[in-house]
Design a protein around this motif. Structure first.
Motif, PDB file in Angstrom:
ATOM      1  N   ASP A  28      30.644  39.482  21.257  1.00  8.54           N
ATOM      2  CA  ASP A  28      29.181  39.396  21.215  1.00  8.54           C
ATOM      3  C   ASP A  28      28.551  39.918  22.498  1.00  8.54           C
ATOM      4  OD1 ASP A  28      29.252  38.326  18.749  1.00  8.54           O
ATOM      5  OD2 ASP A  28      28.788  36.256  19.345  1.00  8.54           O
ATOM      6  N   GLU A  29      29.242  39.666  23.613  1.00  9.91           N
ATOM      7  CA  GLU A  29      28.660  39.948  24.917  1.00  9.91           C
ATOM      8  C   GLU A  29      28.861  41.394  25.366  1.00  9.91           C
ATOM      9  OE1 GLU A  29      30.850  37.695  24.196  1.00  9.91           O
ATOM     10  OE2 GLU A  29      29.755  35.806  24.317  1.00  9.91           O
ATOM     11  N   GLN A  32      25.997  44.010  25.774  1.00  9.71           N
ATOM     12  CA  GLN A  32      25.128  43.861  26.953  1.00  9.71           C
ATOM     13  C   GLN A  32      25.707  44.549  28.173  1.00  9.71           C
ATOM     14  OE1 GLN A  32      23.475  40.025  28.193  1.00  9.71           O
ATOM     15  NE2 GLN A  32      24.833  39.189  26.650  1.00  9.71           N
ATOM     16  N   ASP A 106      23.809  35.264  31.557  1.00 11.06           N
ATOM     17  CA  ASP A 106      23.937  35.136  30.118  1.00 11.06           C
ATOM     18  C   ASP A 106      25.415  35.035  29.710  1.00 11.06           C
ATOM     19  OD1 ASP A 106      22.204  34.958  27.926  1.00 11.06           O
ATOM     20  OD2 ASP A 106      23.000  36.879  27.192  1.00 11.06           O
ATOM     21  N   LEU A 107      26.251  35.836  30.329  1.00 17.65           N
ATOM     22  CA  LEU A 107      27.680  35.839  29.995  1.00 17.65           C
ATOM     23  C   LEU A 107      28.337  34.512  30.339  1.00 17.65           C
ATOM     24  CD1 LEU A 107      28.886  39.299  31.377  1.00 17.65           C
ATOM     25  CD2 LEU A 107      28.404  38.688  29.014  1.00 17.65           C
ATOM     26  N   GLN A 111      28.524  27.748  25.724  1.00 17.88           N
ATOM     27  CA  GLN A 111      28.246  27.936  24.300  1.00 17.88           C
ATOM     28  C   GLN A 111      28.628  26.671  23.537  1.00 17.88           C
ATOM     29  OE1 GLN A 111      26.986  30.901  23.175  1.00 17.88           O
ATOM     30  NE2 GLN A 111      26.991  31.648  25.283  1.00 17.88           N
ATOM     31  N   PHE A 181      33.650  34.276  26.358  1.00 17.66           N
ATOM     32  CA  PHE A 181      33.173  35.317  25.445  1.00 17.66           C
ATOM     33  C   PHE A 181      33.400  34.870  24.008  1.00 17.66           C
ATOM     34  CE2 PHE A 181      37.182  37.181  23.963  1.00 17.66           C
ATOM     35  CZ  PHE A 181      38.073  36.798  24.949  1.00 17.66           C
TER      36      PHE A 181
END
Ligand code: CUA
Length: 328
Positions: A28-29, A32, A106-107, A111, A181
């Motif tokens: 997902d990351e 970016q 953000d990374l 989560q 991640f």
């Protein structure tokens, strides 16, 4: 001149950005990170091309011609020019720094429902520990579930790098480092060690297998089932449940030693396909006190000498037994 340089810079940057040299995207990351990288290219390549083109032009235009002598009158400072060439880079670096900070923040954000996996580097293999102490030499993870890795090392500094995820981080002894991640694409992706860690560094390659959740659950159950069954049989003799071949693979022996039975091709140490003929005592001594006798053509100090501490007696027995049998 200015138009030529600007055109060159534009075409060059466009070509660099669109070259397509990145590996597949598997998390997902990672998108970016690629965007950040592309932004950095757009900022830096025009300057690189512009400056080089400008220098080449000046060198050619103002080259010494026959009859030219001396350097001409000295040039004094130009305050306006200095303010301009200090403030422009300052603004660029600040903007890029803030952008990088936002992406990094953000990374690293926590989560929901993270799967915790301990990643341990050693000369020269990676091994993995799942919740509940479940150990594996292969990294298998469910697709679309956030991962939280804790990286450590048994010996020197290694660097855990998955190009398809675009993340790389050092694994050091005694100072665990986190890595987050979410893999979003099923498949097998290369894991490489990105820190020169010894003679077997280049062989320190494994794969991360991203599978559907159901397949992961089944795999995990099998992994943990094995050890639970081993524990439940019980009290006394554990040797029966330890597989020497697994010890061989788990300790990363194959990174340095070729052994047909384990399908390994390491070349940093002697090949072991005929080691069994030398007898059990020799095999045991070669693992426990490797420095006492170095095989011809190999150097001292390469084979780790701490296996007697790292392996339990049962593991050592199983490994010796396996080598004597497999190396015949
Ligand atoms: Cu581990 Cu290079």
């Amino acid at each position: 001149m200015a138009v030529t340089v600007a055109l060159l810079a534009l075409v060059g940057t466009w070509a660099t950005v669109n070259f397509g040299w990145f590996p597949i995207l598997a998390s997902d990351e990672s998108g970016q990170i690629d965007s950040l990288y592309t932004a950095l290219l757009w900022v830096s390549v025009p300057f690189a091309i512009g400056i080089i083109a400008f220098i080449l032009f000046e060198v050619w235009q103002f080259r010494a011609r026959p009859g030219h002598e001396g350097d001409g009158p000295p040039i004094h400072g130009n305050t306006r020019l200095e303010i301009v060439w200090t403030s422009i880079p300052f603004i660029i670096v600040t903007v890029v720094g803030i952008y990088g900070w936002i992406v990094l923040d953000d990374l690293e954000a926590k989560q929901p429902n993270e799967l915790n996996v301990k990643v341990i580097g050693q000369q020269f293999a990676w091994r993995f520990e799942y919740p509940g102490g479940v150990k594996s030499n292969e990294l298998v993870v469910p697709v679309d579930r956030p991962l939280y890795f804790t990286l450590t090392s048994d010996d020197v500094i290694h660097s855990f790098f998955i190009p398809a995820v675009r993340l790389k981080r050092d694994a050091t002894q005694g100072a665990p480092t986190p890595l987050r991640f979410t893999p979003n694409r099923e498949g097998s992706y290369e894991i490489v060690c990105a820190e020169l860690c010894g003679v077997g560094h280049s062989t320190m390659r494994q794969t991360m297998r991203v599978v559907p959740t159901a397949e992961y659950d089944a795999w995990f159950k099998k992994q943990s089932g094995g050890s639970t069954a081993g524990a439940s049989t019980g009290s006394g003799d554990k040797t029966a449940t330890i597989d020497g071949k697994q010890v061989f693979t788990g300790q990363g022996c194959g990174a340095c030693h070729a052994l047909a039975d384990a399908k390994t091709q390491g070349a940093a140490g002697p090949e072991l396909d005929s080691i069994g003929s030398k007898g059990e005592a020799f095999v045991r001594a070669s693992i426990v006190t490797p420095e006492k006798a170095i095989a011809q053509g190999y150097s001292a100090g390469i084979m780790p000498s701490d296996f007697k501490e790292k392996l339990s007696q049962d593991e050592l027995d199983a490994l010796v037994g396996y080598l004597v049998k497999a190396g015949k």
